[in-house]
Design an enzyme around this catalytic site. Structure first.
Site, mmCIF file in Angstrom:
data_model
loop_
_atom_site.group_PDB
_atom_site.id
_atom_site.type_symbol
_atom_site.label_atom_id
_atom_site.label_comp_id
_atom_site.label_asym_id
_atom_site.label_seq_id
_atom_site.Cartn_x
_atom_site.Cartn_y
_atom_site.Cartn_z
ATOM 1 N N ARG A 140 0.832 -1.203 0.000
ATOM 2 C CA ARG A 140 0.000 0.000 0.000
ATOM 3 C C ARG A 140 0.869 1.257 0.000
ATOM 4 N NH1 ARG A 140 -5.331 1.573 0.404
ATOM 5 N NH2 ARG A 140 -6.086 -0.551 0.487
ATOM 6 N N GLU B 182 -9.936 5.527 6.866
ATOM 7 C CA GLU B 182 -8.509 5.831 6.865
ATOM 8 C C GLU B 182 -8.115 7.117 6.144
ATOM 9 O OE1 GLU B 182 -8.049 1.796 5.254
ATOM 10 O OE2 GLU B 182 -6.283 1.628 6.534
HETATM 11 N N1 HPA Z 1 -5.690 -2.862 4.227
HETATM 12 C C1 HPA Z 1 -5.890 -3.423 5.416
HETATM 13 N N2 HPA Z 1 -5.653 -4.692 5.668
HETATM 14 C C2 HPA Z 1 -5.194 -5.440 4.671
HETATM 15 C C3 HPA Z 1 -4.968 -4.906 3.421
HETATM 16 C C4 HPA Z 1 -5.237 -3.546 3.169
HETATM 17 O O1 HPA Z 1 -5.060 -3.019 2.074
HETATM 18 N N3 HPA Z 1 -4.498 -5.884 2.635
HETATM 19 C C5 HPA Z 1 -4.434 -6.964 3.418
HETATM 20 N N4 HPA Z 1 -4.854 -6.710 4.658
HETATM 21 MO MO1 MOS Z 2 -6.870 -1.451 9.114
HETATM 22 S S1 MOS Z 2 -5.079 -0.532 9.217
HETATM 23 O O1 MOS Z 2 -7.032 -1.615 7.487
HETATM 24 O O2 MOS Z 2 -7.044 -2.654 10.161
#
Ligand code: HPA
Ligand code: MOS
Length: 758
Positions: free
Chosen positions: A310, A692
């Site tokens: 990400r 977020e």
């Molecule tokens: N965000 C949050 N949790 C995750 C992600 C994501 O992009 N990919 C895998 N687990």
């Molecule tokens: Mo969240 S940081 O996608 O648990």
């Protein structure tokens, strides 16, 4: 009668303030119930030579002591199976469980901890990204995203600039610590109440480590007192330890970390150290970016590779860069594994490019907003990300234009310059940054959800989904969606505790997608029921209750399971290319700060936030998400600093030493708003995810500090690392005053502000 779009109160709001809302540790103790805790590694890296628990076993009130030998399987992990639940011969971080203690009382646990004798040979620990790079200690492969030809762009550039972006970690600081209770059932079955974002993962890991089929374990989550990503993976450990005790003793077992232990033994947001180089024209147009991202993953993989993914897909942020080369490498260190944290690598990627743009403006003697708007993704062209996704329905140019107006940006820049020229004691700074946050799990298969909707004879409705409520209001949003589908009042709909018994193989409530995914699944179930009800009603428009009664007496099923999977997303991790996100949530923010030149103390004077969150399902809840996330980001970037002893023991493990924002730290003027984006219809009821993205707008506060420093740096780029604590700011001011031959700022040596560079 539509509930969607209205400020329906959070369905726990009343319970939160009266104390009626039940958390794991509010569960009354069962007769026979045991307390669980663990003896952990006091050393960051070492080999266990000897472990003696005989004295601990004899402590009155101690019922059982368990080690890795009591597990069927010790190895697990959400992406790479490299993590051990209970240390075997090697320990790799302070806080790693070695002996699990089950006892009748807290006193017995404390005495048992003291009575455990351990001999550990110290091994060389790694505490920095630098050291991990030097010793080549990495987790998983280095990943790459590239487009165009960066070297050619560097060779022909008007300007080339390089540097390193450094940010620290962050503790989740949820108010409810990690907690779980396990009750043994018949024939080795287990019932577990867990404060987790991910009941299915807790279920799966418990079954795995205890050698049970998954169907022997039921995990339920009523609510969490905050999570922020900290309970996406790391709620698993306490739940598994409680389950181990319940399985071995046949007695209910409860584990609740105290705050200090929680902060010491769990991981947090990833520190990053990113080496970057950019090329740009004399007009400030970016032509190339090369960036090597390095994160501190801690001792095990946990979610670090996905967090890095990400970060890599967010270094472009709001800006079009024709030639790019992005690499991402996770470093292995001897800290607790770092994990998901609101933003999930996005903030670290976005801060990197926003810092670059801020520095470009200093080099070019331009207003940073001009540089940002010039490089902003276009509507019809210059709209393809480095990984090949087209930025559709792009609101960024509009968000920039409108925030400049709403925040009265240009007038205030002039006022800041004037203030700085006159004040002998304070410095002000102002900055505008943006966010473009990709919505969907960056692991494709996680983008699915199921729901169960049951209608009862009085017309009341129960809804169960895989979504977990952590205060963010997902239950309230789903309630509104279901009420609207059936055309009934929200009061007739309740959301049930999340349980693996009703919803199987669910994804974590994470990635801002809880309402998107689970709300869509619930709507799917409602529509299936509605089709059956229409056949009963036959155009009679029966009142809801009569219709339900008629359907029941006609023997028509009044329950249904819904399913949803996000369509049109795709990601090739090896090629670093695809369309990983269904859409982007976007925003801009202008922040202004004031710094005391003699102490480094910083105050936030004003913040203006403007977002595209589509049409909110619940505007009040979304406003709470925007302001809460923003302030959490401000904490990450300005006050929250983790410090360790030279041996890797966390010193900042309580609110006395770890400073989260409180009410006095709020901006004096705080405007949060969103635009109407009529063209957005891609997601559920034209809503957009909001959990977020606003956190990343806090980067505007950090850049405002950097802007303030640039008023006294005589044209040089002021150095500043995150968090920009009072101490960090004072050190940077002192450094600047040394360059200019003055005395340290702390003894009043700073000259009056030089001519502003912007
Ligand atoms: N965000 C949050 N949790 C995750 C992600 C994501 O992009 N990919 C895998 N687990
Ligand atoms: Mo969240 S940081 O996608 O648990």
């Amino acid at each position: 009668m539509t509930a969607v779009g209205k400020n329906i109160p959070h369905d726990s709001a009343r319970g939160y303030v009266t104390g009626e809302a039940i958390y794991v540790d509010d569960t009354p103790f069962a007769r026979n119930e045991l307390l669980v805790d663990f003896f952990w590694s006091p050393i960051a890296h070492g080999r266990i030579r000897a472990l003696d628990t005989t004295a601990a076993c004899k402590v009155p009130g101690v019922v059982g002591l368990y080690t890795f030998r009591d597990l069927q399987h010790n190895l697990f992990g959400p992406i790479i199976k490299d993590e051990i639940l209970i240390a075997e011969s090697e320990v790799t971080f302070i806080g790693q469980p070695i002996v699990v203690i089950a006892a009748e009382t807290r006193e017995a646990i404390a005495a048992a901890k003291k009575a455990i004798k351990i001999d550990i040979e110290k091994l060389d620990p790694i505490f920095t990204i630098e050291e991990a790079k030097r010793r080549k200690q990495f987790i998983g492969p280095t990943r790459r995203i590239a487009r165009g030809d960066v070297n050619a762009a560097f060779a022909s550039a008007d300007h080339v600039l390089e540097g390193t972006w450094i940010n620290g970690g962050q503790d989740h600081f949820y108010l409810e610590s990690q907690a779980a209770i396990a009750w043994p059932g018949e024939f080795r079955a287990l019932n577990v109440l867990s404060s987790t974002q991910n009941p299915s993962e807790v279920q799966e890991v418990i079954a795995h480590v205890l050698g049970l089929p998954i169907n022997k374990v039921v995990v339920t989550t009523k609510r969490m007192g905050g999570a922020f990503g900290g309970k996406e993976c790391q709620a698993t450990h306490p739940a598994a330890l409680a389950a181990l005790v319940a399985q071995n003793t046949g007695r209910p077992a409860r584990i609740v970390y105290n705050k200090d232990d929680d902060m010491r033994v769990t991981g947090g947001r990833h520190p990053f150290q990113n080496d970057w180089k950019v090329a740009f024209t004399r007009d400030g147009v970016l032509t190339a970016l090369k960036v090597d991202l390095y994160s501190d993953g801690g001792a095990y993989a946990d979610l670090s590779p996905a967090v890095m993914g990400r970060a890599m897909t967010h270094v472009d942020n709001a800006y079009y860069i024709p030639n790019v080369e992005i690499t991402g490498t996770v470093c292995r260190t001897n800290y607790p594994p770092n994990t998901a944290f609101r933003g999930f690598g996005g903030p670290q990627g976005v801060a990197t490019i926003e810092n670059i743009l801020q520095e470009m403006a200093i080099v070019l003697h331009r207003d940073p907003i001009e540089i940002r708007m010039k490089n902003c993704y276009g509507i019809d062209d210059r709209n393809i990300t480095p990984y090949g996704q087209v930025v559709k329905n792009n609101m960024l140019p509009r968000l920039f234009r409108e925030i400049v107006e709403r925040a009265d940006y240009h007038r205030r820049v002039a006022a800041v310059a004037e203030f700085n020229a006159e004040s002998p004691t304070h410095l002000r700074g102002i900055a505008c940054t943006a966010v473009k946050f990709g919505i969907s799990f960056n692991t494709k298969f996680l983008n699915q959800a199921n729901a169960l909707v049951n209608i009862y004879l009085d017309g009341s409705v129960q809804v169960s989904t895989g979504a977990t409520e952590m205060g963010q209001g997902v239950n309230t949003k789903i309630r509104q969606l279901v009420a609207d589908e059936f055309g009934i009042d929200v009061e007739q709909v309740v959301l049930m505790p999340t349980s693996t018994e009703k919803n199987n193989n669910t994804s974590a409530t994470a990635a801002s997608s809880g309402a998107d995914l689970n709300g869509s699944a619930a709507v799917d179930a409602c529509r299936k029921i509605k089709a059956r009800l229409a056949a009963v009603d036959l155009g009679r428009k029966l009142p809801w209750r009569d219709l339900i009664s008629a359907a029941y007496h006609d023997r028509v099923s009044l329950g249904e399971r819904g399913f949803y999977s996000t369509q049109g997303i795709d990601w090739d991790i090896d090629k670093g290319c695809g369309t990983p996100f269904l859409y982007f949530t976007q925003g801009t923010a202008v922040s202004e700060v004031e710094i005391d030149r003699f102490t480094g103390m910083m105050r936030i004077l004003r913040c203006d936030l403007l977002m595209d969150i589509g049409k909110p399902i619940n505007p009040g809840i979304d406003r709470g998400q925007i302001t809460g996330a923003f302030i959490q980001g401000v904490g990450w970037l300005t006050t929250e600093e983790k410090r360790w002893t030279p041996d890797g023991d966390l010193l900042t493990h309580s609110p006395t030493t770890y400073k989260i924002p409180n009410i006095q730290d709020l901006p004096e003027i705080f405007n949060a708003d969103w635009i109407v984006n009529e063209a957005n219809t891609i997601n559920l009821r034209s809503s957009k995810a909001v959990g977020e993205p606003p956190l990343l707008l806090a980067i505007s506060v950090f850049m405002a500090v950097k802007n303030a420093l640039s008023y006294v740096s005589n044209g040089a780029i002021p150095k500043l690392s995150a968090p920009a604590t009072g101490e960090e700011i004072l050190m940077r001011l002192t450094e600047i005053s040394r360059w200019s031959g003055g005395l340290p700022a702390a003894v009043g040596g700073l000259k009056p502000a030089a001519t502003p560079v912007v």
